[in-house]
Design an enzyme around this catalytic site. Sequence first.
Site, PDB file in Angstrom:
ATOM      1  N   THR A   1       0.833  -1.199   0.000  1.00  0.00           N
ATOM      2  CA  THR A   1       0.000   0.000   0.000  1.00  0.00           C
ATOM      3  C   THR A   1       0.866   1.247   0.000  1.00  0.00           C
ATOM      4  O   THR A   1       1.936   1.266   0.613  1.00  0.00           O
ATOM      5  CB  THR A   1      -0.963   0.029   1.212  1.00  0.00           C
ATOM      6  OG1 THR A   1      -1.889  -1.039   1.077  1.00  0.00           O
ATOM      7  CG2 THR A   1      -1.738   1.312   1.326  1.00  0.00           C
TER       8      THR A   1
ATOM      9  N   ARG B   1     -12.432  -9.163  -2.683  1.00  0.00           N
ATOM     10  CA  ARG B   1     -12.171  -8.727  -1.299  1.00  0.00           C
ATOM     11  C   ARG B   1     -11.818  -7.233  -1.300  1.00  0.00           C
ATOM     12  O   ARG B   1     -11.073  -6.754  -2.141  1.00  0.00           O
ATOM     13  CB  ARG B   1     -11.027  -9.545  -0.719  1.00  0.00           C
ATOM     14  CG  ARG B   1     -10.554  -9.100   0.679  1.00  0.00           C
ATOM     15  CD  ARG B   1      -9.379  -8.161   0.604  1.00  0.00           C
ATOM     16  NE  ARG B   1      -8.773  -7.904   1.897  1.00  0.00           N
ATOM     17  CZ  ARG B   1      -7.854  -6.961   2.108  1.00  0.00           C
ATOM     18  NH1 ARG B   1      -7.442  -6.204   1.119  1.00  0.00           N
ATOM     19  NH2 ARG B   1      -7.358  -6.770   3.304  1.00  0.00           N
TER      20      ARG B   1
ATOM     21  N   ASP C   1      -9.222  -1.928   3.839  1.00  0.00           N
ATOM     22  CA  ASP C   1      -9.531  -0.649   4.487  1.00  0.00           C
ATOM     23  C   ASP C   1      -9.200   0.569   3.616  1.00  0.00           C
ATOM     24  O   ASP C   1      -9.803   1.630   3.778  1.00  0.00           O
ATOM     25  CB  ASP C   1      -8.716  -0.518   5.785  1.00  0.00           C
ATOM     26  CG  ASP C   1      -7.206  -0.549   5.499  1.00  0.00           C
ATOM     27  OD1 ASP C   1      -6.752  -1.476   4.794  1.00  0.00           O
ATOM     28  OD2 ASP C   1      -6.494   0.367   5.949  1.00  0.00           O
TER      29      ASP C   1
ATOM     30  N   THR D   1      -1.778   1.827   6.413  1.00  0.00           N
ATOM     31  CA  THR D   1      -1.279   0.624   5.743  1.00  0.00           C
ATOM     32  C   THR D   1      -1.169  -0.497   6.759  1.00  0.00           C
ATOM     33  O   THR D   1      -0.716  -0.286   7.884  1.00  0.00           O
ATOM     34  CB  THR D   1       0.095   0.847   5.082  1.00  0.00           C
ATOM     35  OG1 THR D   1       0.554  -0.416   4.563  1.00  0.00           O
ATOM     36  CG2 THR D   1       1.133   1.410   6.033  1.00  0.00           C
ATOM     37  N   GLY D   2      -1.608  -1.679   6.358  1.00  0.00           N
ATOM     38  CA  GLY D   2      -1.554  -2.808   7.278  1.00  0.00           C
ATOM     39  C   GLY D   2      -2.622  -3.822   6.918  1.00  0.00           C
ATOM     40  O   GLY D   2      -3.221  -3.738   5.846  1.00  0.00           O
TER      41      GLY D   2
END
Length: 328
Positions: free
Chosen positions: A194, A222, A225, A245-246
């Site tokens: 990201t 899918r 976030d 980001t994560g």
Amino acid sequence: MTTSFALALHGGAGTISPQSMTPEKEQAYREALGEALAIGYAVLQRGGSALDAVELAVRSLEDCPLFNAGRGAVFTHEGHHEMDAALMDGRTRAAGAVTGVRTVQNPIRAARLVMEKTEHVLLGYPGADELARQHGLPTQPAEYFFTQHRYEQLQEALAEGRMRLDHSEALTTDAPLAEPSAFPNEDPKKKMGTVGAVALDLHGNLAAATSTGGMTNKQHSRIGDSPIIGAGTFADNRTCAISCTGHGEFFLRAVVAYDISCLIEYRGLSLAEACRVVVHDKLAPIGGEGGLVAVDAAGNVALPFNSEGMYRAYQTSANAAPFVAIYQ
Ligand code: ASP
């Protein structure tokens, strides 16, 4: 007009350790981050808008195959690319986002089109790709988004998936790979990607932008976030601008970006304290690994993360030297 402006950006968080790096690879990441920073900062320096600064910085990272967005996007379980992006204007709280786009070279530009040319906020594939084409945005064939190292990440994730997940349609991993991986030490389970940017401009306006290929081996359709306003991306002139980001599922459940804004608005916390509470006290305990970049209306910058590393950079008018970092 205010006198301060600031730009911060990220290129993803995860298990990024000095052991997993070569000097050449580290140098390549640092240069790409520095280049995106310089592009966005130049916009702010000449009095341009925060929105333009974050869009241009993100576009530069999308065009770089090192990052999981645009050209370097990761593969879905089925072996294609589905990219998500969002941006938000803190002046009006206008926002635009796209999910699952497959052909748009710069998904962040498509997100801006949604914001400026439609009455909507969030547009999915195939409508988002069509909108981009109608407005003449560059599109690319699937090969443009193919990178050998992302393909290898998918093969590894698929192989692991057979052991611990119910990937009933797992591909075979017997076929020899065309070339050795550029990044042989990367752990595909932990590495996230990201890209994102946040900015404060000379007019006192905040903006945020985020773009991603999502997570390797994700189920098709899918959505993480990044394109969800309030979760991975948020901007409001009264509080702050955030790009996350994560591991997206956790960021969605924790409504990370808006939670930070709320802590500033309703509890009067500083940007740094609000970020610390959300990233370390709220996100980490539920298993949410990652980080974010944030800037507030006074030009304060925060770059918190609870993972081993995060590709990150910032530059402010108050402290004009560019800062680029990868590890803790
Ligand atoms: N947050 C992104 C997603 O879940 C992935 C990332 O940041 O690496 O789609």
